[in-house]
Design an enzyme around this catalytic site. Structure first.
Site, PDB file in Angstrom:
ATOM      1  N   GLU A 250      56.945  20.061  49.820  1.00 16.96           N
ATOM      2  CA  GLU A 250      55.481  19.934  49.974  1.00 16.96           C
ATOM      3  C   GLU A 250      55.245  19.558  51.426  1.00 16.96           C
ATOM      4  O   GLU A 250      55.498  18.415  51.826  1.00 16.96           O
ATOM      5  CB  GLU A 250      54.944  18.830  49.049  1.00 16.96           C
ATOM      6  CG  GLU A 250      55.045  19.137  47.578  1.00 16.96           C
ATOM      7  CD  GLU A 250      54.101  20.245  47.137  1.00 16.96           C
ATOM      8  OE1 GLU A 250      53.066  20.458  47.799  1.00 16.96           O
ATOM      9  OE2 GLU A 250      54.421  20.905  46.138  1.00 16.96           O
ATOM     10  N   CYS A 284      47.666  16.453  54.348  1.00 13.56           N
ATOM     11  CA  CYS A 284      48.211  17.798  54.555  1.00 13.56           C
ATOM     12  C   CYS A 284      47.135  18.866  54.458  1.00 13.56           C
ATOM     13  O   CYS A 284      47.308  19.966  54.956  1.00 13.56           O
ATOM     14  CB  CYS A 284      49.304  18.060  53.515  1.00 13.56           C
ATOM     15  SG  CYS A 284      48.777  17.752  51.827  1.00 13.56           S
TER      16      CYS A 284
HETATM   17  P1  NAD Z   1      58.143  13.171  57.990  1.00 15.13           P
HETATM   18  O1  NAD Z   1      58.646  14.559  57.786  1.00 15.13           O
HETATM   19  O2  NAD Z   1      58.317  12.544  59.306  1.00 15.13           O
HETATM   20  O3  NAD Z   1      58.851  12.176  56.939  1.00 15.13           O
HETATM   21  C1  NAD Z   1      58.775  12.388  55.556  1.00 15.13           C
HETATM   22  C2  NAD Z   1      59.971  11.729  54.901  1.00 15.13           C
HETATM   23  O4  NAD Z   1      61.154  12.443  55.244  1.00 15.13           O
HETATM   24  C3  NAD Z   1      60.211  10.287  55.348  1.00 15.13           C
HETATM   25  O5  NAD Z   1      60.646   9.531  54.251  1.00 15.13           O
HETATM   26  C4  NAD Z   1      61.299  10.437  56.387  1.00 15.13           C
HETATM   27  O6  NAD Z   1      62.052   9.269  56.601  1.00 15.13           O
HETATM   28  C5  NAD Z   1      62.134  11.543  55.762  1.00 15.13           C
HETATM   29  N1  NAD Z   1      62.954  12.312  56.694  1.00 15.13           N
HETATM   30  C6  NAD Z   1      62.688  12.616  57.984  1.00 15.13           C
HETATM   31  N2  NAD Z   1      63.680  13.371  58.499  1.00 15.13           N
HETATM   32  C7  NAD Z   1      64.585  13.561  57.501  1.00 15.13           C
HETATM   33  C8  NAD Z   1      65.836  14.242  57.409  1.00 15.13           C
HETATM   34  N3  NAD Z   1      66.376  14.866  58.452  1.00 15.13           N
HETATM   35  N4  NAD Z   1      66.490  14.208  56.238  1.00 15.13           N
HETATM   36  C9  NAD Z   1      65.974  13.567  55.161  1.00 15.13           C
HETATM   37  N5  NAD Z   1      64.799  12.889  55.192  1.00 15.13           N
HETATM   38  C10 NAD Z   1      64.105  12.889  56.348  1.00 15.13           C
HETATM   39  O7  NAD Z   1      56.605  13.170  57.537  1.00 15.13           O
HETATM   40  P2  NAD Z   1      55.514  12.004  57.653  1.00 15.13           P
HETATM   41  O8  NAD Z   1      55.094  11.870  59.066  1.00 15.13           O
HETATM   42  O9  NAD Z   1      55.947  10.793  56.902  1.00 15.13           O
HETATM   43  O10 NAD Z   1      54.335  12.672  56.794  1.00 15.13           O
HETATM   44  C11 NAD Z   1      53.477  13.604  57.309  1.00 15.13           C
HETATM   45  C12 NAD Z   1      53.808  15.019  56.856  1.00 15.13           C
HETATM   46  O11 NAD Z   1      53.827  15.116  55.440  1.00 15.13           O
HETATM   47  C13 NAD Z   1      52.716  15.976  57.323  1.00 15.13           C
HETATM   48  O12 NAD Z   1      53.294  17.157  57.801  1.00 15.13           O
HETATM   49  C14 NAD Z   1      51.922  16.203  56.063  1.00 15.13           C
HETATM   50  O13 NAD Z   1      51.179  17.394  56.060  1.00 15.13           O
HETATM   51  C15 NAD Z   1      52.998  16.196  55.021  1.00 15.13           C
HETATM   52  N6  NAD Z   1      52.444  15.953  53.686  1.00 15.13           N
HETATM   53  C16 NAD Z   1      52.415  16.992  52.786  1.00 15.13           C
HETATM   54  C17 NAD Z   1      51.852  16.804  51.539  1.00 15.13           C
HETATM   55  C18 NAD Z   1      51.792  17.912  50.517  1.00 15.13           C
HETATM   56  O14 NAD Z   1      51.574  17.615  49.345  1.00 15.13           O
HETATM   57  N7  NAD Z   1      51.964  19.167  50.904  1.00 15.13           N
HETATM   58  C19 NAD Z   1      51.332  15.545  51.199  1.00 15.13           C
HETATM   59  C20 NAD Z   1      51.386  14.523  52.141  1.00 15.13           C
HETATM   60  C21 NAD Z   1      51.949  14.738  53.384  1.00 15.13           C
END
Ligand code: NAD
Length: 476
Positions: A250, A284
């Protein structure tokens, strides 16, 4: 319940031995509000060792009990709404009234998950459809996958854990939760409530940390399903290293909303203002690009500015605040740079364009170039672009011209027109007479292109978190 300390929870216990810690800072006041203790590679191994030994035990919890437990934790969450909303607001800067909405939604997500336990049906399939299948009959039923990794972002930190844990437990799985490092206290508060409500200790592990801990989890072949919500960069890295296991993504977007000339302009302006800046644009599906037909451009723009001016900006804990800070000052600086870049490329700032600390005044940009970052990348901040169009074909083409495809909004008064446009939109969802930023938690949420793979919503997620088992009887 200690609301200032976030500790990992492994093998039925809070981890007290770890050495690595990080301060938790309130993004609005910049004050230290707590400490998170980071997990280690060893902790990940311990959690997965324990989980893999307990798969059958958790799967054996009868369906009616799993449904009862989920309903019970939903009720406990509801009773602790004020406390949870305050923790969430202080930790992430989400305005308290939006935080309360999130708790309500989390309660609903858990209730819908508990209902799905009762709908995990299979089917009976006659074998003799095939000549070779004479005197055979087959039936299918759904079984848990075992271990689900739930990796979540900071912007809706409680509801998104529930969107993964709810269906995963409903299916009979163990869940390894790795929340965002920016939203650890709310995850800990949630787990305290879960345990108080009688959630089985063997069915959940909570691990704190960043990409490093996430990577140890997703690489482990004992994990059967990765359910990830976050950004495109992290998702691409996970896809590279995870190996052969089911992966649900997502991800983000640069969502468009189209306002056609037969729409109710004032309703469109009001909805765009409320949902383009809610949670400081950190959603998002936040309204990032508004395409407005040229003959209503002036009246829509005036109405929109007037609605944006009504938004209350400031202290997230104040009950009237609509727009608080973004997650930290570094992010605010990145967004301000993007505004500058758009300005240099010809965009007009109609409102905002300033910041104080991590709080950015809701910003309206008119006519940014197609190449500017505020148009073609995900801003994840309180910026809305107004872009004029002459024909609907032009608007559809521009809205679709994106590496993302999550949701789109369309304001029009013609139902047949709305349906024709919806057929041409390259997104997972279209909201007619609403903006891109609308989600009901039981509906299938998800995108195409760089916005993700799979759909989230308990009815859909539970299928992804189970396997279909087939039994064939060859009758003598
Ligand atoms: P992010 O990708 O920085 O982090 C998300 C999660 O992934 C965190 O727990 C982080 O620690 C983990 N993570 C980061 N790199 C990783 C890796 N290499 N391996 C495993 N885990 C890893 O995102 P964020 O800044 O926390 O959130 C914002 C993003 O989330 C935006 O792009 C937003 O659009 C998206 N989002 C999508 C939805 C949806 O339902 N489509 C909902 C909410 C947020």
């Amino acid at each position: 319940m200690d609301l200032t300390t976030a500790r990992s929870f492994i093998n039925g216990d809070w981890v007290k031995t770890t050495q690595r810690k990080k301060d938790i800072i309130n993004p609005y006041t910049n004050e230290k509000i707590g400490v998170q203790w980071l997990a280690t590679k060893k902790d990940v191994k311990r959690a997965l060792d324990h989980a893999s030994l307990n798969i059958d035990k958790v799967a054996a919890i009868p369906s009616y009990k799993r449904a009862e437990i989920l309903t019970k934790i939903a009720n406990h969450l509801h009773n602790e709404k004020q406390m949870l909303a305050t923790v969430l607001s202080k930790e992430t800067g989400k305005p308290i009234k939006s935080a309360q909405v999130e708790i309500n939604r989390a309660v609903e997500t858990l209730k819908r998950s508990s209902e799905e336990v009762n709908r995990l049906f299979g089917e009976t399939i006659p074998g003799d459809i095939s000549k070779r299948g004479e005197n055979t009959i087959a039936h299918t039923y759904r079984v848990p996958v075992g271990i689900v990794a739930a990796i979540t972002p900071f912007n809706a930190p409680l509801n998104l854990i529930c969107h993964k844990l709810g269906p995963s437990f409903a299916a009979g799985n163990i869940t390894i939760v790795k929340p965002s490092p920016h939203s650890t206290l709310i995850a800990a508060a949630f787990l305290h409530i879960l345990l108080k409500a009688g959630f089985p200790k063997d069915a959940i592990h909570l691990l704190y940390g960043g990409a490093d801990i996430g990577e140890y989890i997703v690489k482990d072949d004992r994990v059967s399903v990765i359910s990830f919500t976050g950004g495109i960069n992290a998702s691409k890295r996970i896809a590279q290293i995870a190996g052969l296991k089911k992966q649900l993504y997502e991800l983000g977007g640069n969502a468009a909303t189209i306002v056609h000339d037969d729409a109710n302009i004032y309703d469109a302006a009001r909805q765009c203002a409320l949902t383009g800046y809610s949670n400081a644009g950190q959603s998002c599906i936040s309204v990032q690009r508004i395409y407005v037909q040229t003959n209503i451009l002036q009246s829509f723009t005036e109405a929109f500015i007037s609605e944006v001016k009504k938004l209350n900006i400031g202290d997230p804990l104040h009950p009237k605040t609509d727009v608080g800070p973004v997650i930290n000052e570094a992010t605010a600086n990145r967004i301000m740079n993007w505004i500058d870049e758009a300005k240099q490329n010809g965009a007009e700032i109609l409102y905002g364009g300033k910041k104080q600390g991590a709080t950015i005044i809701p910003t309206i940009l008119k006519n940014p170039s197609k190449q500017s970052k505020v148009v073609c990348e995900e801003v994840f901040g309180p910026i809305v672009n107004i872009i004029p169009y002459k024909t609907i074909e032009e608007a559809i083409s521009e809205a679709n011209h994106s590496p993302f495809g999550l949701q789109v909004g369309l304001f029009t008064n013609k139902i047949d027109f709305a349906y024709k446009v919806s057929q041409q939109m390259k997104t997972g969802g279209i909201i007619i007479n609403g903006t891109s930023n609308f989600r009901l938690d039981h509906l299938p949420h998800g995108g195409i292109k760089n916005s993700g793979i799979g759909r989230e919503g308990p009815r859909f997620t539970i299928k992804e978190m189970t396997e279909l088992k087939m039994v064939v009887l060859k009758m003598k």
